[in-house]
Design an enzyme around this catalytic site. Structure first.
Site, PDB file in Angstrom:
ATOM      1  N   HIS A 126       0.852  -1.291  -0.027  1.00 59.71           N
ATOM      2  CA  HIS A 126       0.058   0.002   0.027  1.00 59.71           C
ATOM      3  C   HIS A 126       0.770   1.227   0.012  1.00 59.71           C
ATOM      4  O   HIS A 126       0.508   2.306  -0.245  1.00 59.71           O
ATOM      5  CB  HIS A 126      -0.887   0.087   1.197  1.00 59.71           C
ATOM      6  CG  HIS A 126      -2.140  -0.894   1.207  1.00 59.71           C
ATOM      7  ND1 HIS A 126      -3.425  -0.753   0.747  1.00 59.71           N
ATOM      8  CD2 HIS A 126      -1.990  -2.355   1.361  1.00 59.71           C
ATOM      9  CE1 HIS A 126      -3.882  -1.725   0.859  1.00 59.71           C
ATOM     10  NE2 HIS A 126      -3.200  -2.762   1.125  1.00 59.71           N
ATOM     11  N   ASP A 171       3.444   9.257  -1.626  1.00 60.37           N
ATOM     12  CA  ASP A 171       2.129   8.439  -0.996  1.00 60.37           C
ATOM     13  C   ASP A 171       1.909   7.139  -1.833  1.00 60.37           C
ATOM     14  O   ASP A 171       2.039   7.453  -3.131  1.00 60.37           O
ATOM     15  CB  ASP A 171       1.021   9.473  -1.032  1.00 60.37           C
ATOM     16  CG  ASP A 171       0.199   9.124   0.043  1.00 60.37           C
ATOM     17  OD1 ASP A 171       0.308   8.070   0.823  1.00 60.37           O
ATOM     18  OD2 ASP A 171      -0.759  10.002   0.423  1.00 60.37           O
TER      19      ASP A 171
END
Length: 469
Positions: free
Chosen positions: A158, A366
């Site tokens: 992730h 991110d």
């Protein structure tokens, strides 16, 4: 249908849209999968025990069966606070300056992964698909193979995967990636992170990568692909229409008193670029005094990982920065920054997003960033707000009609704020429609189906593991 066994560091049963508190992207995303597939969600309970026993706490809530274990204090300190959050997290977010290398951290990380393998193996039936999540559990696939598991096992990361020149600064980096090559499928949030991983495999391990994404190394074949994660579109859109969202919208609109709201929603983490964001907003206020008093920045930043000193440092820095900016620019009837250290439900956030003219999503790095997608989904089609998005977020390729910025440049972000606030309605609608199509068409269901389909794969892919085990 194959059962789905999900394994993650923490187990968080997906909640309804009106639940209290914010939920992480993992919980929201996996909710859709676990409601439709039989199976189990396994992980750490979050609780500490004096002596590890491997005892499983089995529960069924909201249609999801969970199995959790407690960990010892040393496990938590070395595996979670140590290797996961003081070594891998900063390194994978390109912050080598914050990365701590302690031998005990690495030993604790492998020990807990071994304990996960011991505890989950008895729960897995021969035809189950095993789906492991994130950087806490990178070597788990290898340890499951060591215990004789022949199932199809996949890993989804992730967070970003760093460039090779950064990753090789990690002691025993080869061992970590070699363990990962015992999975059948490895998924990344974006093509950039996938390419970084493939580059490492080729340059450092001597593996080969085919055009179809198959890695071959020492007789093993692993499929590595980008699987961009999305929001639970149907559930989130229902949340936007709820009474909770409506009241949140009215609350923010009323308190803004006619001013345009810029909103940021992020965990309190140095990777989110909050310090740089405040500096950019300060620059906007300074360079555009004519527009400044018509604007307020609402920054929602729930604390995270409070036992790690770097997170305590960033909280102190942000509080000082907010105080400095408010002191320099505030008036008796206006405070430029509202800085809030608490979480809100997704329904409340949907209302806040809709009430805000600008969504400010500027992480330094991110994996994806679901807040950006939720902001787009929450907008009024007739009068949408503008998304300002870091070009270093995994979501940037899918949301190309956002105002893409370099979060390290306060000038660039400050100019983008000014552009967003003055953007004509027709342009705002055009940009929003393009982004909304991506949010709708590439949602969590597509992500889930794509990964599970790849994980099912041809059964022949398991043969190398059988031979190597």
């Amino acid at each position: 249908m194959n059962r789905l066994i999900v394994v993650s560091n923490r187990v968080s049963v997906p909640k309804g849209a009106d639940s209290n508190g914010a939920q992480g992207g993992l919980a929201v995303a996996l909710g859709a999968a676990l409601r439709e597939h039989r199976g189990i969600w396994f992980g750490w309970s979050g609780n500490e025990t004096e002596t590890f026993t491997g005892h499983l706490d089995m529960q069924r809530q909201h249609g999801v069966t969970t199995a959790t274990i407690d960990l010892e204090h040393q496990d938590i300190d070395e595996y979670y606070n140590g290797y996961a959050n003081r070594t891998l997290w900063p390194l994978f977010h390109y912050r080598v300056d914050l990365t701590e290398y302690e031998r005990s951290f690495g030993a604790g990380y492998e020990r807990v992964n071994q304990r996960f393998a011991d505890s989950v193996t008895p729960l897995v039936e021969p035809d189950d698909l095993v789906w492991i999540h994130d950087y806490h559990l990178l070597p788990l696939g290898k340890f499951l193979r060591d215990r004789g598991m022949r199932n199809r096992i996949g890993l989804f990361l992730h967070i970003p995967w760093p460039p090779t020149r950064l990753f090789v600064s990690l002691p025993f980096h080869e061992r970590l990636v070699e363990h990962m090559l015992h999975y059948d499928v490895i998924g990344f949030q974006s093509q950039e992170w996938l390419e970084s991983f493939n580059h490492y495999v080729e340059k450092e391990l001597g593996g080969t990568v085919s055009d179809d994404g198959t890695i071959e190394w020492q007789g093993r074949r692993v499929v590595a692909r980008a699987f961009p994660i999305g929001i639970d579109y149907t559930e989130f859109m229902a949340a936007t229409k709820s009474d909770i969202a409506r009241r949140a919208y009215e609350r923010l609109k009323s308190s803004a008193d006619g001013k345009k709201v810029i909103i940021g929603v992020d965990r309190l983490d140095y990777s989110k670029g909050l310090v740089e964001r405040f500096e950019s907003y300060h620059r906007f206020l300074t360079e555009h005094p004519e527009a400044a008093k018509d604007v307020v920045l609402l920054q929602i930043a729930p604390p995270s990982r409070e036992d790690v000193h770097t997170y305590q440092d960033i909280r102190n820095t942000l509080e000082q920065s907010a105080g400095h900016i408010n002191g320099a620019h505030a008036d008796v009837d206006w405070v430029p920054i509202r800085y809030v250290n608490q979480g809100y439900s997704r329904a409340e956030l949907a209302g806040f997003y809709r009430a805000s003219r600008v969504g400010l999503v500027t992480p330094l790095r991110d994996g994806m960033n679901l807040v950006a997608k939720e902001y787009v989904a929450a907008q009024d089609p007739e009068d949408p707000g503008v998304l300002i998005l870091s070009r270093f977020a995994g979501a940037a390729p899918q949301l190309a009609d956002a105002l893409l910025v370099n979060p390290h440049s306060s000038e660039e972000v400050g100019d983008a704020i000014n552009t967003a606030l003055s953007m004509p309605r027709d342009e705002r609608i055009r940009r929003w429609q393009s982004m909304m199509q991506s949010v709708r068409d590439e949602d969590v269901i597509v992500w889930r189906d794509d990964f599970v389909t790849a994980l099912k794969g041809p059964s022949a892919n398991a043969n190398p593991h059988q031979a190597a085990a």
